[in-house]
Design an enzyme around this catalytic site. Structure first.
Site, mmCIF file in Angstrom:
data_model
loop_
_atom_site.group_PDB
_atom_site.id
_atom_site.type_symbol
_atom_site.label_atom_id
_atom_site.label_comp_id
_atom_site.label_asym_id
_atom_site.label_seq_id
_atom_site.Cartn_x
_atom_site.Cartn_y
_atom_site.Cartn_z
ATOM 1 C CD GLU A 1 -2.592 -15.881 -12.162
ATOM 2 O OE1 GLU A 1 -2.351 -15.178 -11.170
ATOM 3 O OE2 GLU A 1 -3.751 -16.261 -12.460
ATOM 4 N N GLY B 1 -16.129 -17.102 -19.259
ATOM 5 C CA GLY B 1 -15.615 -17.237 -20.619
ATOM 6 C C GLY B 1 -16.283 -16.367 -21.654
#
Length: 667
Positions: A305, A552
Site C-alpha cells: 500500500e 527494498g
C-alpha cells in the site's frame, strides 16, 4: 380539452426555454476545463451524456454552427421538455433512451434515428439513466449507440448555485438566473465496434463513474448543495447510519482492553514486529511536531500500500504547495521504505492502535484537514473518530476479495456505518464499486488500480552491477514476494530445471524477510546449496538458491531476472503486484490465486503478457521455455507492455476526486 392541454404544454415549454436563456445570460459562467467549448467542438458529432433531471441547461453548451439532437422519452411527462428543447433549436428523437433493448420497438426506432442523426453530423444529447430509475445508474443503450456509431460519449454536468429541485424519481432540477453556473466535461469515452459484453459493461461503468465525478465537481465549482439535487433513493442509500450494537461493543471492548496493550506490544516487539524507539506512536503520542498549515493524513497498511500511495503523495504535494503530508503505516518494513522514499513536506508516523483514547490523542495533535485510507485497512475507531470531528474521509485504491465482499455483506450492520462515512471511495473495479455502494458508500468511483500507475521499485545500480558480475552468464530465475507454502514448490521446480539448465541460479525473495533464516535452513535440508543475502553479499559460483532476506531490493532483482514467478499466487493469498516485474522487463509467471490483482492479470492474460502455473512441473516447463526461446520471451514482454498501457489512469482519477475536497477544506 385536448387542445387546451396542448396550449398549456406549449406555453410551459416556451417559458422554460426563456428561463434557460436568461440563466445562461445572467450567470457567472465557469468552464472546466477552460477550453470546454473547444473540446466539445473537436468531439462533434458526439453523444453528450448527462444525468436525468440535470439536463435543462445542457443545450446551452453548444459550439458555434453545431447541430444538436436530443433523445426524449415518449411518455406524457416529457411533452413539456420536448416543447422546451424545440424552442431552443434542438431536434427531437423520441424513444426509450439509454435503456434501449432490441425487443423494444420504440427503442429500436429511436436507435435508428440516433444513428442517422450522428451520421448526418448532429451531436446527440441523451440522459444516461433511464426512467423510471434507478437514478444515477447508466443504462446500456447509450453505450450501444456509441459502439454502433463509432462516435465518442462525452460526459457533461452542469450546476448553478441557485436552483429549484422537485421530488421526482431523478430529482428534476430547474436552474435559476443571477447565479454562478459551472459546466464540467469529462474525457471522451470511445467504445470499439468489436466490444464484447464484458467490455460494454466496463464502458457503461466508466461512463457512470465519469458522470458522477463531473456532477460532484460541477456542484463544487458552483458552490451549490449537491444533496438538494440528489434523488431521494440515492440519498437514502448513502445516508450514514449510527453505529449499531456490534460496533458499540467493539468500541467499548477496545477501550476496556487498553491496560493490556503494553503486553501486546511487548509480544510483538519480541517477534521483531515493533520499533521499540517509536513505541509511543502506537499509543497516539506524536514523534514529531505538527507542521504549520494544512496536514493531509494518508494511511497505508504496509509495504504494498505504501508503494502504491507514494505517487499520489507526490501529486498532492505538487498540486498543493501549502500542504504537508502525514503518512501512517503499521509495519517496520513500510516505515523503512517511507524513510528512504518520502519527499520533502512529507513525514511518517506509526498508526496508533485502534483504541479510542489513542485515536483521540493522535487526532488532537495532528488535526488533519482530510484523511485518506488505502485499499482495505478499515479500523472502526480510526474511521468513526475521524468522522466525528468533521474531517472528510477518502478511501483510495479500494479493494475487496470475493471472500471479503461476502463477509462484509454478512456483517452489513458493521460495514454500513463505516463505509457511509467516506466522502469518496475510489475503487479498483466495477465489482468492488457495486459492493461499496451496497455497503452505503455515497460516492463511489471506479478509478482502477493505483499500483498500475506506480513507478517500479527502485534499482540500486551498484548492487545490480555487483550481482551481475557475480552471476556472470548463469541462467537466472526469480521467485518474488513468496509466502509460506510456496518455497517448497519452487525448490522442487529448481530440482527439475537443473537437470536441463546447467548452472541455474534461483533467487527467492520472501515477502517477509524475517522468514529468510528458516527458509534457507529448510532448503539446505533438501540438499540444495543455499545462501542468505544478509550473510553473503553475492551468490557464490556453486550456489543453487540465493535467499534475498533484505528490504527494498526487489527492483534490483527484477531488473536482472529474465523470468519471475510473482508470489502469493501459489497459495490462497491472492497474489502480489505483477506490474513491478513488467515495468522492469521480467516475464511474469503466476499461480492460480490472483484475486488481489484480478484486473491486472486479466489484461496480462488477454495480451499474452503472463502465464499461469499450478505446479513445480508447470514452473519448470515455462521457465525452461522462456530461458531457451528469446523470441517467445520478447513476445511475452511486448504483450505485457500493451496490457500495461490499457490499464493506466487511476492516479489522475484519484487526484481529481481528492482535490475538490482539499480545496473546500482550505476555503
Amino acid at each position: 380539452m385536448a387542445e387546451f392541454k396542448k396550449r398549456i404544454v406549449r406555453l410551459g415549454g416556451l417559458t422554460l426555454a426563456r428561463l434557460i436563456r436568461h440563466v445562461a445570460n445572467s450567470s457567472q459562467v465557469i468552464h472546466e476545463p477552460p477550453d470546454l467549448m473547444d473540446r466539445l467542438s473537436d468531439a462533434h458529432p458526439c453523444i453528450v451524456a448527462c444525468w436525468h433531471g440535470q439536463f435543462m441547461m445542457i443545450a446551452t453548451l453548444r459550439p458555434e454552427n453545431v447541430r444538436i439532437s436530443a433523445m426524449v422519452a415518449r411518455h406524457g411527462d416529457a411533452e413539456i421538455i420536448s416543447e422546451t428543447l424545440q424552442a431552443i433549436d434542438v431536434q427531437l428523437i423520441r424513444g426509450a433512451g439509454a435503456g434501449w433493448r432490441k425487443k423494444d420497438r420504440g427503442g429500436a426506432a429511436a436507435l435508428r434515428a440516433s444513428l442517422q442523426a450522428l451520421s448526418e453530423g448532429s451531436s446527440l444529447v441523451m440522459t444516461a439513466d433511464v426512467p423510471p430509475g434507478p437514478a444515477r445508474v447508466a443504462g446500456a443503450g447509450i453505450v450501444m449507440i456509441a459502439r454502433m456509431s463509432g462516435r465518442p460519449i462525452v460526459p457533461v454536468a452542469l450546476a448553478t448555485k441557485r436552483f429549484a429541485s422537485f421530488d421526482t424519481w431523478s430529482r428534476l432540477t430547474i436552474n435559476l438566473p443571477y447565479s454562478k453556473l459551472a459546466a464540467v466535461v469529462g474525457e471522451p469515452i470511445h467504445v470499439p465496434s468489436t466490444a464484447d459484453d464484458e467490455l460494454l459493461e466496463s464502458k457503461r461503468v466508466e461512463l457512470e463513474t465519469a458522470l458522477n465525478t463531473a456532477t460532484l465537481r460541477a456542484y463544487e465549482l458552483a458552490g451549490a448543495d449537491i444533496k438538494r439535487a440528489t434523488p431521494l433513493d440515492v440519498l437514502a442509500a448513502a445516508s450514514a447510519p449510527s453505529p449499531g450494537l456490534l460496533l458499540k461493543t467493539y468500541r467499548a471492548g477496545t477501550a476496556a482492553l487498553r491496560p493490556a496493550v503494553p503486553l501486546f506490544l511487548n509480544m510483538r516487539g519480541q517477534q521483531g514486529k515493533e520499533d521499540p524507539n517509536r513505541r509511543g506512536e502506537r499509543l497516539g503520542f506524536a514523534g514529531r511536531p505538527r507542521p504549520e498549515g494544512q496536514v493531509v493524513w494518508v494511511h497505508a497498511a504496509s509495504v504494498g500500500e505504501t508503494n502504491a500511495i507514494l505517487p499520489l503523495i507526490d501529486s498532492l504535494l505538487d498540486a498543493n504547495p501549502h500542504i504537508h503530508i502525514l503518512l501512517t503505516t503499521g509495519t517496520k518494513t513500510s516505515a523503512e521504505i517511507a524513510a528512504h522514499r518520502l519527499p520533502p513536506r512529507a513525514l511518517h508516523q506509526y498508526v496508533p492502535l485502534d483504541v479510542p483514547h489513542y485515536v483521540s490523542r493522535f487526532l488532537d495533535h495532528w488535526k488533519p484537514s482530510i484523511s485518506i485510507f488505502t485499499e482495505s485497512d478499515i479500523w472502526p475507531n480510526l474511521i468513526l473518530g475521524t468522522a466525528e470531528r468533521g474531517i472528510p474521509l477518502v478511501l483510495v485504491n479500494a479493494r475487496m476479495s470475493p471472500r471479503s465482499i461476502s463477509r462484509w455483506r454478512k456483517y452489513a450492520a458493521v460495514g454500513r456505518p463505516l463505509f457511509s462515512r467516506f466522502a469518496a471511495v475510489l475503487s479498483q473495479n466495477s465489482q468492488i464499486t457495486r459492493a461499496m455502494k451496497r455497503l452505503g458508500a455515497p460516492n463511489v468511483i471506479t478509478a482502477g488500480n493505483l499500483k498500475i500507475d506506480s513507478p517500479p521499485p527502485p534499482v540500486n545500480a551498484d548492487l545490480l552491477a555487483s550481482l551481475k558480475n557475480a552471476v556472470g552468464q548463469r541462467p537466472l530465475f526469480l521467485a518474488a514476494s513468496t509466502h509460506p507454502g510456496e518455497d517448497t514448490v519452487i525448490a522442487a521446480a529448481h530440482s527439475l530445471m537443473r537437470r536441463q539448465i546447467e548452472g541455474l541460479l534461483t533467487i527467492i525473495v520472501p515477502r517477509h524477510p524475517e522468514r529468510g533464516g528458516g527458509l534457507a535452513a529448510s532448503l539446505g535440508g533438501l540438499g540444495l546449496r543455499t545462501q542468505l543475502r544478509s550473510r553473503s553479499s553475492t551468490p557464490e559460483t556453486d550456489t543453487e538458491i540465493y535467499v534475498a532476506d533484505t528490504i527494498g531490493e526487489l527492483g534490483t532483482f527484477y531488473s536482472m531476472s529474465p523470468v519471475s514467478l510473482v508470489g502469493g499466487s501459489l497459495v490462497e493469498h491472492g497474489g502480489q503486484n505483477p506490474i513491478e516485474a513488467v515495468r522492469l522487463g521480467s516475464c511474469v509467471l503466476t499461480g492460480p490465486f490472483t484475486h488481489n490483482f484480478r484486473d491486472a492479470y486479466a489484461a496480462l492474460f488477454r495480451e499474452g503478457g503472463a502465464v499461469e502455473v499450478r505446479s513445480s512441473d508447470d514452473i519448470a516447463r515455462q521457465v525452461t521455455l522462456l530461458l531457451a526461446d528469446q523470441a517467445a520471451a520478447k513476445r511475452m514482454r511486448q504483450g505485457a507492455d500493451v496490457a500495461l498501457q490499457s490499464m493506466g489512469g487511476a492516479l489522475a482519477k484519484t487526484l481529481g476526486a481528492i482535490q475538490p475536497l482539499l480545496e473546500k477544506q482550505r476555503a
